[in-house]
Design an enzyme around this catalytic site. Structure first.
Site, PDB file in Angstrom:
ATOM      1  N   SER A  91       0.841  -1.194   0.000  1.00 43.62           N
ATOM      2  CA  SER A  91       0.000   0.000   0.000  1.00 43.62           C
ATOM      3  C   SER A  91       0.880   1.249   0.000  1.00 43.62           C
ATOM      4  O   SER A  91       1.632   1.476  -0.931  1.00 43.62           O
ATOM      5  CB  SER A  91      -0.960  -0.029   1.193  1.00 43.62           C
ATOM      6  OG  SER A  91      -2.019   0.896   1.026  1.00 43.62           O
ATOM      7  N   LYS A 146     -19.338  18.441   3.364  1.00 39.99           N
ATOM      8  CA  LYS A 146     -18.364  18.697   4.426  1.00 39.99           C
ATOM      9  C   LYS A 146     -18.178  17.449   5.280  1.00 39.99           C
ATOM     10  O   LYS A 146     -17.082  17.152   5.743  1.00 39.99           O
ATOM     11  CB  LYS A 146     -18.830  19.877   5.287  1.00 39.99           C
ATOM     12  CG  LYS A 146     -17.904  20.184   6.465  1.00 39.99           C
ATOM     13  CD  LYS A 146     -16.503  20.505   5.993  1.00 39.99           C
ATOM     14  CE  LYS A 146     -15.581  20.805   7.170  1.00 39.99           C
ATOM     15  NZ  LYS A 146     -14.196  21.037   6.722  1.00 39.99           N
TER      16      LYS A 146
END
Length: 366
Positions: free
Chosen positions: A194, A246
């Protein structure tokens, strides 16, 4: 019984005194630390050639009989004397060529070519937040003050990945070498998955141990949701935002299908950026084949072009030591008592979290 009671009372008093004394010492150290300028850290450099030579000499001293050891030492001194004389002769010729050259760039190339190749070795052991990136930045700053395209940088990476932005920055730090045309080799002895592989793929060359773990080119995000539990207990959770996205999914509020879909879109976009990043640095990789979140052991990673060669970092550096000067570079910071305790606790928590993460994700074990 009276003896035991008296002894217990004495022991309690002694422990109290020790604790009180320790608390006073900590307060004094803390107060003096606040009045002192913080230690910004410093660079430490170890010449690995000397370490290898010391190991060889120790082994020879144990294996050879006194007479054979004496003959060996005599021959070694003769060899070193001849080598120094040859280096001195080459240095003199190089100085004459530089002095005779009227082209500044050409003179610099002549000087660099005559110099024995230098290899700078850096270590990066990553946690979820890539906390070592701060030290890595300083080590890279130091190496870039001297390194040239005639040298090489070897970075030993060990990380199972973590936060996207943290490992993105760590990768960008390594890219500073390739941007300056300085050869960069990444060695993976255990794991570079990763975010760890995001760092590794920046290199000109990736070496991996036969059973090192590489890949995991994917993105994961998960969190618990306690909305049903709160609702069952008649507990309201209120959240106020400005901006439609948001906040999408939360741990305490109700996650709507629209919020989940937006969150999934963000993850997919991050995955696409990851794939583009790997493809730009390793064009030979079939990105659609490897960007599935899977991991490969070293030899299998070689088959899908995630690495360039199967070799441990020890083998690589030992081979380089025959023709190059190898320097291990480390940035160290002197920490206060409070920082040591805090970092120890944080490190223990990170290890515990990573251990359970690996178990939950069904890592393969021998």
């Amino acid at each position: 019984m009276e003896f035991l009671a008296n002894y217990g009372l004495f022991f309690a008093k002694a422990v109290t005194v020790v604790i009180a004394f320790g608390a006073i010492v900590i307060m004094i150290v803390s107060a003096s630390g606040r009045g002192r300028k913080a230690d910004k850290g410093h660079i430490e450099v170890n010449h690995l050639n000397e370490k290898f030579e010391e190991m060889r000499d120790s082994l020879q001293a144990a294996l050879l009989d006194p007479e054979a050891l004496k003959l060996h030492d005599k021959a070694e001194k003769k060899r070193l004397k001849a080598e120094r004389a040859e280096q001195k002769k080459k240095a003199k010729q190089n100085q004459e060529q530089v002095a005779a050259s009227t082209d500044a760039d050409k003179a610099e190339d002549i000087a660099g070519a005559a110099q024995k190749k230098r290899v700078f070795v850096l270590d990066f052991v990553g946690d979820i937040k890539a906390s070592e990136c701060d030290n890595l930045r300083e080590e890279i700053n130091a190496v870039l003050t001297l390194a040239t395209p005639a040298d090489e940088v070897v970075v030993k990476v060990e990380s199972g990945g973590g936060m996207v932005h943290s490992y993105g920055l760590a990768s960008s730090q390594l890219a500073r070498f390739t941007d300056r045309k300085i050869p960069l080799t990444v060695c993976v002895d255990k794991v570079a998955a990763s975010g760890g592989y995001m760092m590794a793929c920046v290199a000109d060359k990736i070496l991996a141990a036969p059973f090192a773990v590489l890949g995991s080119i994917g993105v994961v995000a998960q969190l618990p949701n306690f909305h049903k539990l709160l609702k069952k207990n008649d507990i309201d959770y209120e959240m106020f935002t400005a901006g439609e996205y948001k906040r999408t999914v939360t741990m305490l509020g109700e996650n709507t299908p629209k919020a989940k879909e937006k969150f999934k879109e963000d993850i997919e976009d991050t995955h696409e950026l990851f794939k583009e990043f790997v493809s730009s640095h390793r064009p030979a990789v079939d990105i659609e084949k490897v960007a599935t979140g899977e991991v490969w052991f070293g030899k299998r990673a070689l088959e899908v072009a995630l690495v360039d060669e199967i070799k441990t970092s020890d083998e690589y550096l030992l081979t380089l030591s025959e023709t190059a000067n190898i320097y291990e570079v480390e940035f160290t910071v002197k920490k206060s008592i409070q920082e040591k305790f805090g970092l120890a606790a944080q490190s223990a928590a990170d290890r515990l979290l990573m251990t359970w993460w690996e178990r939950l994700n069904l890592q393969r074990w021998f």
